[in-house]
Design a protein around this motif. Structure first.
Motif, mmCIF file in Angstrom:
data_model
loop_
_atom_site.group_PDB
_atom_site.id
_atom_site.type_symbol
_atom_site.label_atom_id
_atom_site.label_comp_id
_atom_site.label_asym_id
_atom_site.label_seq_id
_atom_site.Cartn_x
_atom_site.Cartn_y
_atom_site.Cartn_z
ATOM 1 N N GLN A 243 0.835 -1.209 0.000
ATOM 2 C CA GLN A 243 0.000 0.000 0.000
ATOM 3 C C GLN A 243 0.868 1.256 0.000
ATOM 4 O O GLN A 243 0.648 2.184 -0.788
ATOM 5 C CB GLN A 243 -0.922 -0.011 1.225
ATOM 6 N N ARG A 244 1.870 1.273 0.888
ATOM 7 C CA ARG A 244 2.721 2.467 0.992
ATOM 8 C C ARG A 244 3.575 2.657 -0.260
ATOM 9 O O ARG A 244 3.809 3.794 -0.694
ATOM 10 C CB ARG A 244 3.621 2.353 2.234
ATOM 11 N N LYS A 245 4.033 1.546 -0.845
ATOM 12 C CA LYS A 245 4.842 1.640 -2.063
ATOM 13 C C LYS A 245 4.016 2.217 -3.216
ATOM 14 O O LYS A 245 4.508 3.035 -4.010
ATOM 15 C CB LYS A 245 5.362 0.248 -2.433
ATOM 16 N N ALA A 246 2.749 1.793 -3.327
ATOM 17 C CA ALA A 246 1.881 2.328 -4.375
ATOM 18 C C ALA A 246 1.704 3.833 -4.212
ATOM 19 O O ALA A 246 1.737 4.593 -5.196
ATOM 20 C CB ALA A 246 0.528 1.622 -4.344
ATOM 21 N N GLU A 247 1.526 4.279 -2.978
ATOM 22 C CA GLU A 247 1.384 5.717 -2.719
ATOM 23 C C GLU A 247 2.685 6.449 -3.065
ATOM 24 O O GLU A 247 2.658 7.550 -3.630
ATOM 25 C CB GLU A 247 1.017 5.937 -1.248
ATOM 26 N N TRP A 248 3.816 5.837 -2.726
ATOM 27 C CA TRP A 248 5.118 6.448 -3.007
ATOM 28 C C TRP A 248 5.345 6.592 -4.509
ATOM 29 O O TRP A 248 5.824 7.621 -4.988
ATOM 30 C CB TRP A 248 6.217 5.596 -2.373
ATOM 31 N N LEU A 249 5.006 5.537 -5.271
ATOM 32 C CA LEU A 249 5.174 5.586 -6.728
ATOM 33 C C LEU A 249 4.267 6.644 -7.353
ATOM 34 O O LEU A 249 4.648 7.313 -8.321
ATOM 35 C CB LEU A 249 4.875 4.213 -7.332
ATOM 36 N N GLU A 250 3.061 6.784 -6.803
ATOM 37 C CA GLU A 250 2.148 7.802 -7.316
ATOM 38 C C GLU A 250 2.726 9.199 -7.078
ATOM 39 O O GLU A 250 2.674 10.067 -7.958
ATOM 40 C CB GLU A 250 0.794 7.657 -6.621
ATOM 41 N N ALA A 251 3.294 9.403 -5.879
ATOM 42 C CA ALA A 251 3.906 10.704 -5.573
ATOM 43 C C ALA A 251 5.125 10.949 -6.456
ATOM 44 O O ALA A 251 5.349 12.073 -6.932
ATOM 45 C CB ALA A 251 4.304 10.751 -4.093
ATOM 46 N N GLU A 252 5.932 9.894 -6.709
ATOM 47 C CA GLU A 252 7.097 10.021 -7.569
ATOM 48 C C GLU A 252 6.683 10.394 -8.990
ATOM 49 O O GLU A 252 7.298 11.257 -9.629
ATOM 50 C CB GLU A 252 7.894 8.723 -7.581
ATOM 51 N N ALA A 253 5.627 9.748 -9.491
ATOM 52 C CA ALA A 253 5.154 10.039 -10.845
ATOM 53 C C ALA A 253 4.678 11.486 -10.951
ATOM 54 O O ALA A 253 4.937 12.171 -11.956
ATOM 55 C CB ALA A 253 4.029 9.078 -11.218
ATOM 56 N N LYS A 254 4.001 11.959 -9.922
ATOM 57 C CA LYS A 254 3.513 13.341 -9.915
ATOM 58 C C LYS A 254 4.690 14.323 -9.901
ATOM 59 O O LYS A 254 4.698 15.325 -10.636
ATOM 60 C CB LYS A 254 2.619 13.570 -8.697
ATOM 61 N N GLN A 255 5.690 14.021 -9.078
ATOM 62 C CA GLN A 255 6.874 14.881 -8.987
ATOM 63 C C GLN A 255 7.630 14.903 -10.317
ATOM 64 O O GLN A 255 8.063 15.973 -10.777
ATOM 65 C CB GLN A 255 7.789 14.374 -7.870
ATOM 66 N N ASN A 256 7.768 13.734 -10.964
ATOM 67 C CA ASN A 256 8.449 13.670 -12.258
ATOM 68 C C ASN A 256 7.689 14.449 -13.324
ATOM 69 O O ASN A 256 8.295 15.093 -14.191
ATOM 70 C CB ASN A 256 8.618 12.216 -12.695
ATOM 71 N N ALA A 257 6.353 14.380 -13.271
ATOM 72 C CA ALA A 257 5.536 15.103 -14.254
ATOM 73 C C ALA A 257 5.732 16.615 -14.102
ATOM 74 O O ALA A 257 5.844 17.343 -15.097
ATOM 75 C CB ALA A 257 4.071 14.732 -14.088
ATOM 76 N N PHE A 259 8.382 18.083 -12.814
ATOM 77 C CA PHE A 259 9.749 18.365 -13.246
ATOM 78 C C PHE A 259 9.809 18.458 -14.778
ATOM 79 O O PHE A 259 10.410 19.381 -15.338
ATOM 80 C CB PHE A 259 10.678 17.270 -12.736
ATOM 81 N N ASP A 260 9.180 17.476 -15.450
ATOM 82 C CA ASP A 260 9.208 17.446 -16.916
ATOM 83 C C ASP A 260 8.498 18.666 -17.508
ATOM 84 O O ASP A 260 8.925 19.203 -18.540
ATOM 85 C CB ASP A 260 8.550 16.166 -17.425
ATOM 86 N N LYS A 261 7.443 19.107 -16.849
ATOM 87 C CA LYS A 261 6.712 20.282 -17.327
ATOM 88 C C LYS A 261 7.593 21.528 -17.234
ATOM 89 O O LYS A 261 7.666 22.340 -18.170
ATOM 90 C CB LYS A 261 5.439 20.467 -16.501
ATOM 91 N N LYS A 262 8.296 21.653 -16.099
ATOM 92 C CA LYS A 262 9.176 22.803 -15.924
ATOM 93 C C LYS A 262 10.326 22.771 -16.933
ATOM 94 O O LYS A 262 10.689 23.799 -17.524
ATOM 95 C CB LYS A 262 9.744 22.811 -14.503
ATOM 96 N N LEU A 263 10.894 21.565 -17.166
ATOM 97 C CA LEU A 263 11.977 21.427 -18.128
ATOM 98 C C LEU A 263 11.499 21.815 -19.531
ATOM 99 O O LEU A 263 12.208 22.511 -20.271
ATOM 100 C CB LEU A 263 12.504 19.990 -18.118
ATOM 101 N N ALA A 264 10.303 21.386 -19.894
ATOM 102 C CA ALA A 264 9.761 21.714 -21.213
ATOM 103 C C ALA A 264 9.569 23.222 -21.367
ATOM 104 O O ALA A 264 9.853 23.799 -22.435
ATOM 105 C CB ALA A 264 8.440 20.979 -21.422
ATOM 106 N N GLN A 265 9.103 23.885 -20.321
ATOM 107 C CA GLN A 265 8.906 25.337 -20.361
ATOM 108 C C GLN A 265 10.241 26.066 -20.545
ATOM 109 O O GLN A 265 10.349 27.017 -21.334
ATOM 110 C CB GLN A 265 8.223 25.807 -19.070
ATOM 111 N N GLU A 266 11.256 25.593 -19.834
ATOM 112 C CA GLU A 266 12.560 26.234 -19.939
ATOM 113 C C GLU A 266 13.198 25.978 -21.308
ATOM 114 O O GLU A 266 13.890 26.846 -21.857
ATOM 115 C CB GLU A 266 13.489 25.727 -18.827
#
Length: 642
Positions: A243-257, A259-266
């Motif tokens: 359960q905790r790992k699934a929540e962690w992966l979801e948070a990681e995916a959100k953080q990566n998204a 990051f990728d959005k900011k990189l694309a803007q720059e």
């Protein structure tokens, strides 16, 4: 104080490091399980803990006097000698001396010649000199505790008993840390349960790797995950970790998204026209370069297998009909008077101890062996795909791609033509790996390859003999989903309790030698329904009955005796028992319909009275279904004589 520390460890055998600044500490008497995908480096981490492999950088700190022992993953094929000798080998030079003394002591029981007595005296003096009597007691104690035959030849033991001897060899060293790499592989369920209980009772730290989820849940007090070179610590049981790992992966995916959005803007900003470049902020440019480096260094999670089955037209409704099946060979009874019917879509688990005859039973019901008595009738339009636990279908010298399909570069899956390299990619084989020989593959990779070969064959009857060995948890879960969605019929031999519980709809179980019974549901369902054979073994107090005629004796088989122990239901109860499966199915359909209504967002837009009425109807239907199940279990117990 911790027994062992790993600090800032880095280890690499290729492009991506297996350990990337990893940290770990092992505490006294804890039971730590290392989890992670196949190929992440779990076995390598155990070798680093043991000291067999040195890291590229970082430090391994072991407290003074700490002993580390390891139960190896594979049983060695070249080990010979008595059980006592194999165990005492764990003590090094002193162990060799003890084995010689132990052997001469047993020899003296039948040989009291002067030569034997002289050798006994010489060895006794050496044992005294080396003060090895305590070590001898250690070996004898561990042999007794694990129920081992000290004088038996190791090479002639079963696989499960060999594992027990190797565990004894590790334990006789009295380690502070015991390392176990896939300890349940090729063990049957009773052996796995014994191992669970034994490992809970010993006083030392356990560090183990396993893909057996039931074993993991029962044993682990802490979980350490190896993912993309990093070690993460989870102070919880396995279910909570998921359960905790699934929540962690979801948070990681959100953080990566983000990051990728900011990189694309720059990146868009830096590519603007001359005016923007002339006035751009140099600090912002340096920040962009840093973002690029971070993105380049990011390690994505290993992809998941995309398992697919190649199905054919549906078989006949009745797949296999078994009537009074009996089989024996070499004066050994495998099955006595078993009858049953396997219908299209059934998922049937076959359960029993190692050596009881599960694979033989499969060959009997598939028509590959002729029964001693009784008959087996196969249904119409059957296309059978067979997974062999010994992987005999794989040629060590052929390439991975050639092992799946021989005469073409394409496979037909779900009506679509797919290149073999792409198909193998779905089973996590890279193009380079697909061109390598089978002998270069690990155990988990070989199992995935055999699954790829079996699933490429068009089938409507899938026979899987121990398919779960060496597969990581993620692949196991995908295999479970695939089998649940499979429209054909499945026969599964497995010792993985969680796998059986999640997949099978009924179980055929070797309850005792020659006694095979069928039960509804998976492994846990069998535990609730199984007969107590210990009652049958107790001596009866009543007077001995009169001798029965010979013709009646011949008709009394173990299966008949077991079946006759059930209670005959009254007419009313029998009518109710026969009707309950249909009632339960109807209630389940009604409950599913009510649940769909309640789960619809529009349901809660009604007035309060209707909402409450709908919720009450759902609750009442759940209670009605539960009562039907309870009544069915009561009547079933009466029929089975439980």
């Amino acid at each position: 104080m911790a027994l062992l520390f790993l600090r800032d460890l880095t280890l690499s055998f290729g492009a991506a490091p297996l350990l990337d600044h990893a940290n770990l500490q092992i505490e006294p008497n804890e039971r730590l399980c290392i989890v992670g995908r196949n190929g992440e480096g779990k076995s390598t981490l155990l070798k680093v803990i043991e000291g067999e492999i040195l890291p590229d950088s970082g430090s391994r700190i072991v407290q003074d006097g700490v002993k580390i022992a390891k139960l190896q993953q594979e049983v060695p094929h070249d080990t010979t000698g008595s059980v006592f000798r194999v165990i005492s080998d764990g003590l090094g030079e002193a162990g060799t001396l003890l084995e010689q003394f132990h052997h001469i002591s047993h020899k003296m029981q039948t040989d009291t010649s002067d030569e034997t007595l002289a050798e006994f005296s010489r060895l006794q003096q050496l044992v005294d000199t080396h003060n090895a009597w305590d070590l001898n007691q250690q070996v004898e104690t561990i042999i007794s505790k694990l129920g081992l035959p000290g004088e038996a030849e190791f090479s002639k033991l079963s696989g499960g008993m060999k594992r027990r001897v190797l565990l004894a060899r590790a334990l006789v060293q009295q380690p502070d840390i015991l390392l176990l790499d896939e300890p349940t592989n090729h063990l049957d369920i009773p052996s796995i349960q014994w191992l669970e209980g034994f490992l809970k009772s010993i006083r030392c730290a356990l560090v183990f790797i396993t893909h057996d989820r039931a074993f993991l849940q029962a044993l682990a007090t802490r979980i350490v995950e190896l993912d993309r070179g990093r070690l993460s610590n989870w102070e919880c049981d396995y279910h909570t970790y998921l359960q905790r790992k699934a929540e962690w992966l979801e948070a990681e995916a959100k953080q990566n998204a983000e990051f990728d959005k900011k990189l694309a803007q720059e990146e868009t900003w830096i590519r603007q026209g001359i005016k923007a470049r002339r006035t751009r902020n140099e600090g912002r440019v340096r920040a962009l370069e840093k973002l690029r480096l971070e993105h380049q260094a990011r390690r994505s999670q290993q992809g998941k297998a995309n398992l697919q089955l190649n199905t054919t037209a549906l078989s006949g409704k009745q797949v296999i009909e078994i009537e009074h099946l009996s089989f024996s060979f070499d004066n050994r009874i495998i099955v006595t008077d078993f009858s049953g019917v396997i219908m299209r879509g059934d998922k049937v688990g076959i359960i029993g101890e190692n050596g009881c005859g599960k694979s033989t039973f499969l060959n009997l019901i598939l028509g590959k062996l002729q029964p001693t008595s009784g008959k087996v009738k196969l249904g119409t339009n059957l296309d059978i795909a067979y997974f062999d636990q010994h992987r005999a279908q794989l040629d060590e010298n052929r390439t991975v791609a050639e092992s799946v399909i021989e005469e073409s570069d394409y496979v037909e899956i779900g009506g679509q033509r797919k290149h073999i390299i792409g198909y193998l990619g779905d089973f996590l084989f890279s193009p380079d790996r697909a061109r390598q020989p089978v002998k270069a593959l690990s155990g988990g990779e070989r199992n995935r390859l055999l699954l790829a070969r079996v699933f490429a064959k068009p089938s409507n009857l899938l026979v899987l003999d121990e398919p779960t060995n060496d597969l990581d948890v993620e692949t196991l879960e995908l295999l479970e989903e695939l089998l649940l969605d499979y429209k054909g019929t499945v026969l599964i031999v497995s010792h993985d309790r969680a796998f059986l519980n999640n997949v099978v709809t009924s179980s055929i179980v070797f309850d005792a030698p020659g006694i095979v019974n069928e039960y509804v549901g998976g492994y846990d369902d069998w535990l609730r329904q199984r007969p107590d054979f210990s009652i049958e073994k107790q001596p009866k107090k009543e007077s001995k009955p009169a001798e029965k005629p010979a013709e009646n004796k011949a008709a009394e088989t173990p299966a008949n005796i077991s079946a006759n122990k059930g209670k005959k239901l009254s007419y009313k109860d029998q009518r109710e028992y026969d009707a309950l499966p249909g009632l339960i199915e109807t209630l389940e359909q009604q409950l599913e319909a009510l649940s769909a209504q309640v789960n619809d967002p529009a349901f809660y837009q009604q007035d309060e009275a209707r909402v409450q009425a709908g919720l009450k109807a759902l609750s009442d239907k759940e209670a009605e279904l539960e009562a039907a199940f309870e009544r069915w279990e009561v009547l079933e117990a009466m029929v089975m004589g439980l």
